[in-house]
Design an enzyme around this catalytic site. Structure first.
Site, short mmCIF file in Angstrom:
data_model
loop_
_atom_site.label_atom_id
_atom_site.label_comp_id
_atom_site.label_asym_id
_atom_site.label_seq_id
_atom_site.Cartn_x
_atom_site.Cartn_y
_atom_site.Cartn_z
N GLY A 1 0.86 -1.11 -0.11
CA GLY A 1 -0.05 -0.03 0.36
C GLY A 1 0.80 1.32 0.00
N HIS A 2 1.90 1.22 0.85
CA HIS A 2 3.05 2.37 0.67
C HIS A 2 3.44 2.44 -0.53
CE1 HIS A 2 2.84 1.36 5.28
NE2 HIS A 2 2.78 2.63 5.25
N GLU B 1 -6.16 7.54 0.96
CA GLU B 1 -7.61 7.74 1.32
C GLU B 1 -8.29 6.62 2.17
OE1 GLU B 1 -9.96 8.01 -2.53
OE2 GLU B 1 -9.26 10.02 -2.89
N VAL C 1 -6.58 0.96 -2.35
CA VAL C 1 -6.42 -0.24 -3.36
C VAL C 1 -7.14 -1.20 -2.82
CG1 VAL C 1 -4.67 -1.47 -4.45
CG2 VAL C 1 -4.15 0.54 -3.76
#
Lengths: 280, 280
Positions: free
Chosen positions: B40-41, B158, B186
């Site tokens: 995610g990062h 988000e 995601v």
């Protein structure tokens, strides 16, 4: 003599500062005020003028600094008079925004707080006052930031010691590229710290009020303990002590009097509340 | 492939950014993280890289964001692994300061607060968390500020909707010359929002967790009321609702579902707490 340019919007101030930095200004001095300027302010404005290529004074009665029972609505406003005074000093820019310009979304959701350090001493009498002052000065620093081509210095009087210390601490805690310049207290020949509130004192009360400076000096000289300084103030006719303490100027924690500490005193003289302070 | 320059001091980061702006960088992207980077990062780092001349990722486990009972000491730290990952993405600078470097005077006296907006929803579970995050990001904005010659963009996911909204609000309330860029959630093929906590879910729990996304979508489509969305979540085996609300993204005040509002949900799936959200 042409007077200062009066900017009423954030965009206009940024543009004026940007243009003058582009034209060669390397130092910007900012003196934040709430207007209704008197001789004490003039002294600070003069230093701001003398020490910088560009001298900026903001005039904004900041609603966040006023508590519910306080006098935001009736606080004196005299922009024309202030601009005339600042013209004499030779200030370049006056920033006089509306409340809507500074807080377009209403009361800020995100703000600056000094927690406990802002809720003691003067903050005990005026809850929320220092957080409001920090929040608006934080915005002023951002708005007036000249970028890396020039230095920003901000001017505050030593009379409002707690405010000055909190501003210095904000700059350190936030890593701001701003230098806080402290302007020493101006005193009458007898030693009374100049304040707009001194006009409320009778000649006799002004005489009694000298006990503040006298005890501060004696404490700093090691001639009085805090305990005896407090007693000396309460023993003075018409004077009633609020607090007399020594603090660590780094975090406003109460400490024993000693080198590098700051002595702070607040007292009512008749109905008038006065403050004074001295570095030990 | 040369890896990113790793800066461990404020002065070093300022110098590196200054030098690169002087050499022509006109956009600086900053992605603040606490390290232990996962996919995610990486997604957010890639956008930071792609959209800016200079890509900066900060890796700092910020003690102010952790409550007394939380896991500051045991929070995973793997700077070498993080730098390797960011090298793959092509990030230019990694800012990895010590706690002493960020807070040389100890816990800040002056800090940033979001008051009520930061004490509800996720803030109710983690008191002080958002104020700590705002305080450190405020410092990062100041430290990374490239001056008027370049634009600063800051990247947030988000997924952490409340954090994103508070950061956007800080920029507006403080008049910061920073653009917040939000990176969309995601999701797995089935719709589960990616999170490092998903690894704690059994295959069955991961299946039950899909109720979060399913109810958000149904609410956004007008097929469910808030009341029925809540019931749907609580009816799912192994899932226990914390909150399911719609807020005004401007100030996080609770509002009825409607266009422009943001639906936020938090629930435990087995022992694992998950959050998700969707714009209506």
């Amino acid at each position: 003599m042409t007077g200062p340019v009066v900017c009423t919007t954030v965009a206009q101030l940024r543009e004026e500062i940007g243009a003058r930095v582009t034209r060669g200004a390397r130092t910007v001095g900012l003196f934040p005020t709430m207007g209704a300027l008197h001789d004490g302010h003039a002294r600070i404005a003069q230093r701001t003028r003398a020490e910088n290529d560009l001298a900026v004074v903001s005039v904004f009665v900041n609603p966040l600094q006023f508590g519910p029972g306080e006098d935001f609505e009736s606080y004196p406003r005299d922009l024309d008079g202030d601009v005339a005074r600042l013209a004499e000093v030779g200030v370049d820019l006056v920033f006089a925004p509306s409340v809507e310009q500074m807080y377009p979304d209403g009361t800020p959701v995100v703000s600056v707080t000094s927690g406990r350090a802002g809720s003691i001493l003067e903050g005990a009498t005026r809850p929320g006052h220092f957080d409001g002052a920090l929040t608006v000065v934080n915005k002023l620093f951002t708005i007036a930031a000249p970028g890396p081509a020039a230095e920003l210095r901000a001017y505050f009087g030593e009379k409002d010691a707690q405010q000055l210390l909190l501003m210095q601490r904000m700059v350190r805690d936030f890593d701001y590229p701003v230098e806080i310049r402290a302007v020493p207290i101006v005193r009458s020949e007898q030693g009374l710290a100049l304040s707009s509130r001194n006009q409320y004192l009778s000649a006799e009360q002004a005489d009694h009020a000298l006990v503040l400076h006298r005890t501060l000096r004696a404490l700093a000289a090691g001639e009085l303990t805090l305990e005896r300084a407090r007693s000396a103030i309460d023993a003075e006719p018409e004077v009633r002590l609020d607090y007399f303490v020594t603090v660590d100027p780094g975090d406003l924690s109460l400490v024993e009097p000693g080198p590098g500490t700051l002595a702070l005193v607040a007292a009512w003289v008749g109905p008038t509340r006065l403050i004074d302070n001295m570095r030990i």
